[in-house]
Design an enzyme around this catalytic site. Structure first.
Site, PDB file in Angstrom:
ATOM      1  CD  GLU A   1      -0.651   1.086   3.379  1.00  0.00           C
ATOM      2  OE1 GLU A   1       0.443   1.652   3.552  1.00  0.00           O
ATOM      3  OE2 GLU A   1      -1.804   1.258   4.071  1.00  0.00           O
TER       4      GLU A   1
ATOM      5  CB  CYS B   1      -2.364  -5.562   5.758  1.00  0.00           C
ATOM      6  SG  CYS B   1      -2.163  -4.004   6.690  1.00  0.00           S
TER       7      CYS B   1
ATOM      8  CG  HIS C   1      -2.890  -8.451   9.226  1.00  0.00           C
ATOM      9  ND1 HIS C   1      -1.665  -8.004   8.954  1.00  0.00           N
ATOM     10  CD2 HIS C   1      -3.607  -7.529   9.432  1.00  0.00           C
ATOM     11  CE1 HIS C   1      -1.645  -6.863   8.991  1.00  0.00           C
ATOM     12  NE2 HIS C   1      -3.004  -6.406   9.322  1.00  0.00           N
TER      13      HIS C   1
END
Lengths: 387, 129, 346
Positions: C82, C114, C235
């Site tokens: 990103e 992400c 994550h």
């Protein structure tokens, strides 16, 4: 081959000449040289002008035509040629002029050098100077000209024990001489501590190890011996004017503590002039950075490799020493007007050999000047004599 | 300057130079003509590997405009294990750098053409260990 | 069909670190409550000359070196991030030229907050399985942005992981699936320097819903229970969420500890779950089974079940991710501001 003599010299002030443009500066040096030679002007058969970067400093190319125009030589149709070899441009112009007279093609010519650097911001000046090294492989990675000399200095320190104090002493000496030169940009003495306490530019080089970049112009009139005798009683003869090249990028050189170009040009010059280094009485060296003067002591054969610093430590190269180097103040104190420097060195040696150097006069009959381009990819060595 | 950078991307992003097959001389940056063999030169591209040794160095304090943010930065001559010497930046603490230091290549950003221009990447060096 | 999976991996973490205390001090917050509330003690900070492209190249070079393959055999490169250096102009082409994979390769940049790194892994798996390419390079890398004073500033960090996907892997992909929905939990509008987020909305409807659903479904569909896995990695936007979602799914803390890198390195965004996964690969043994679930805001999760093969025994795994994480150099907040270019310059 004709014997070539310098019969007239001229020099503008060096420095930040805010109120003078390129044309005025060049004209001042040229007129002074013509008057010094006792010429009318129209006798000049050709003009050679050393200028590194009119294109970027002034956005003006075709400098040769510009000067021919403003000096009145265009009116006569006199050929004018600009020569570029970074800060050896002046030395190269001198050599071209010398070759023209030596060959017999021309009898009397003018060699000049000029640069106007203060019309652009100082960051731009640094950037333009960086173009005297390899832009794509040195400039790109941030290896500025001071940085490249710093690389040489660092290895010289490591290998031969040269120190920052030794370098500082070169600057101190040149400033001391500059005080005696009315045309020098900096006419004040400095101390070793001043150099060492000045800001680092590229370690180990401090600000006061670096010559300033200046506005300025200089000119000399060259003639063959017959004509020289008609105009002057004290001609200064060019006994050799040689030039040599080395790899442009420092990384490609055989040994970065040696300037091969200087070794090659000087050994050829000594041979042509039929002298040895010991015969030289006075020297102008291209001290764009103090380390360059130390290395030049070695590469010009005044001392063996690695022992350059001894000459400065022992006072050999002081104005009062046995081998005065940079009586003018050198690039450090005189100012470094890039394309003008090589010619300015010739002006100084001529004044010295004529015995007209005023308070900085040294006892001399044979002189030598070394003008280098960038980090030493071009070197011009000139040997001068009273006979 | 765009084409000038683009043309050499291969040689900047990695340490690719040339070797003269006639005399064995190795060149970085690449040459298409061997200065020693001249017209007898036979040039071939070669990758000079990842590592080398610092021959000399300087810490640059007076920087060009494009390197203002990086001040001070280290420039060094590095003798590559693969042969030739390269001028490059070394990314490490000033107190770490020394002549003879072992270094390895790292892909880094050199500078940018302002905020809206292209980014110039290339090879720098970092301490080997 | 012969097995497809991870043939090699490489990681890169910039050397600078900033501690939570240093950031808290500036913004008048209590460092201890930040550290316990967020579960992040420090984060990595990129140098001025590092960005997603340089991190991607360094991670890829490590992966190629470890794989001992000719880079010209790589037929596709995907860089998930990103924080691509260019809004228009791919990072993947920079990587391609830097690793010397020739010019006949497929390249694209991915952006999915992400999880853009795992998106690339899935694409490579499909391309290898279909026979389109022999090897694919999937990278997740970021130098993530956070506004000064935003809670994100404690976690948004820099780093990256590169995977070479192909046949004869060290970690075979047994299964993969994705769970995706339009959920505006975190975003950055075109031209904006810093992302915005929905605060607590990023939790239950976003992170937990997606990670849990994807994780639960991949286990159920393949007939596994949490205790069948040697390791699990989720994550890691902070140190709390992955621990909580692991508990929700029924995992014990020993299963997630090795891959829980966020406390010491921060959230490396597209590199986050895959950096934790790489830390697990560093120590995994043949026969180990690993669950990986990424999460990208906006929102989606990619879930994977990996089986470690015998090939890992011959595979070069030094230096390890944890060694790289622990080898940082601390910087203070003012240096951090300069490194992250948060000081407005003329």
């Amino acid at each position: 081959m004709e014997k070539v003599a310098i019969i007239g010299v001229g020099q503008s002030e060096f420095g930040e000449l805010w109120d003078k443009g390129f044309r005025e500066i060049v004209l001042k040096a040229g007129i002074e040289a013509i008057e010094d030679a006792g010429l009318e002007g129209k006798e000049i058969e050709a003009m050679y002008i050393g200028n590194m970067s009119g294109g970027r400093y002034l956005a003006q190319e075709h400098i040769s035509a510009l000067i021919a125009d403003y000096s009145g030589l265009a009116e006569l149709g006199t050929p004018s040629t600009r020569i570029e070899g970074a800060d050896a441009s002046g030395g190269l112009a001198l050599r071209q002029a010398y070759l023209a007279v030596a060959s017999g093609i021309h009898d009397i010519v003018i060699a000049a050098g000029a640069e106007k650097v203060t019309d652009v911001a100082s960051e731009m000046t640094t950037d333009i100077m960086a173009s005297s090294a390899d832009r794509e492989w040195e400039g790109f990675v941030g290896a500025t000209i001071p940085a490249l000399f710093a690389l040489m200095a660092k290895l010289h320190f490591e290998r031969y024990g040269t120190t920052s104090e030794d370098l500082a002493m070169v600057s101190v000496k040149n400033h001391k001489n500059g005080v005696l030169n009315p045309k020098a940009q900096f006419r004040r003495e400095i101390r070793v501590e001043d150099v060492l306490n000045s800001p680092l530019v590229a370690e180990p080089l401090h600000l006061l190890d670096c010559a300033p970049l200046s506005d300025g112009a200089s000119a000399v009139i060259l003639a063959n011996e017959k004509i020289a005798r008609e105009y002057t009683d004290n001609p200064v003869f060019i006994r050799a004017c040689t030039q040599a090249s080395d790899y442009l990028a420092v990384q490609n050189r055989r040994d970065i503590t040696t300037m091969e170009s200087v070794r090659k040009a000087s050994s050829l010059a000594y041979r042509m002039a039929k002298i040895s280094p010991e015969d030289v009485d006075v020297v102008e060296i291209h001290d764009s950075f103090t380390i360059a003067e130390i290395m030049a002591y070695e590469d010009l054969g005044f001392v063996e490799k690695g022992k350059g610093a001894e000459l400065i430590r022992e006072g050999i190269t002081e104005l009062t020493g046995p081998l005065p180097v940079n009586p003018s103040g050198g690039l450090k104190a005189c100012g470094h007007a890039i394309g003008a420097t090589g010619i300015r060195q010739a002006v100084e040696i001529t004044l010295q050999l004529r015995g007209m150097a005023g308070k900085r006069q040294v006892d001399c009959e044979t002189g030598l000047s070394l003008n280098i381009g960038g980090t030493g990819a071009t070197a011009v060595v000139t040997v001068y004599g009273v006979r | 300057m765009l084409p000038r950078f683009w043309r050499k991307i291969k040689y900047r992003y990695d340490i690719v130079g040339t070797v003269c097959e006639t005399c064995g001389s190795k060149y970085y940056p690449p040459r298409n003509f061997c200065p020693i063999c001249r017209r007898k030169s036979k040039m071939k591209e070669v990758n000079f590997g990842d590592k080398g040794e610092v021959v000399s160095y300087t810490v640059v304090h007076d920087t060009p405009e494009e390197y203002r943010m990086m001040k001070p930065y280290i420039v060094a001559l590095i003798k590559l294990d693969g042969g030739p010497t390269i001028t490059s930046q070394v990314v490490c603490d000033e107190s770490e750098i020394h002549i003879g230091m072992r270094v390895k290549k790292a892909f880094r950003k050199y500078f940018e053409d302002g905020e809206d221009g292209i980014i110039y990447y290339g090879t720098k060096f970092v301490p080997e260990s | 069909m012969s097995s497809v999976g991870i043939v090699s991996y490489g990681t890169y973490i910039p050397k600078f670190r900033i501690k939570a205390e240093e950031i808290a001090k500036v913004w008048g917050e209590d460092a201890d409550s930040i550290k316990s509330g967020l579960g992040v003690l420090q984060k990595s900070v990129p140098d001025l000359d590092e960005d997603t492209a340089t991190i991607s190249v360094e991670a890829s070079r490590e992966a190629i070196k470890r794989a001992k393959i000719d880079p010209k055999k790589i037929g596709a490169i995907f860089v998930g991030s990103e924080s691509h250096p260019y809004a228009v102009k791919p990072t993947a082409t920079i990587v391609g030229d830097a690793i010397g994979c020739g010019n006949f390769f497929h390249a694209a940049d991915y952006e999915f907050a992400c999880k853009a790194g795992t998106a690339g892994i899935q694409t490579c798996i499909a391309m290898v399985k279909s026979g389109m390419i022999e090897y694919g390079l999937a990278i997740g890398a970021d130098t993530s942005q956070s506004a000064p004073g935003d809670p994100l500033e404690y976690s948004a960090s820099a780093g990256g992981t590169a995977f070479i996907i192909g046949k004869s892997p060290i970690a075979e992909v047994e299964a993969t699936l994705s769970f995706t929905s339009d959920t505006p939990d975190f975003w950055r509008r075109e031209g904006q320097p810093y992302p915005s987020h929905g605060g607590r909305f990023t939790g239950t409807p976003a992170y937990f819903r997606h990670v849990y659903t994807a994780g639960e479904k991949i286990m159920r569909e393949n007939g596994y229970k949490p205790e069948d896995f040697d390791y699990a990695v989720f994550h890691q936007p902070n140190g709390k969420f992955p621990v909580r979602v692991a508990r929700m799914l029924g995992f014990r803390s020993e299963q997630i500890e090795q891959g829980l890198v966020v406390r010491k390195v921060g959230n490396t965004y597209s590199g986050s779950s895959v950096l934790g996964f790489s830390a697990i690969l560093d120590v995994a043994k043949p026969g180990d089974k690993i669950l990986l679930v990424s999460f990208g805001s906006g929102a989606g999760s990619d879930a994977f079940i990996f089986d470690i093969t015998d090939r890992i025994e011959e595979f070069e795994r030094e230096p390890k991710v944890w060694d790289k994480i622990n080898r940082g150099v601390e910087v203070d907040y003012s240096v951090y501001l300069k490194l992250r270019r948060k000081i407005k310059m003329k």
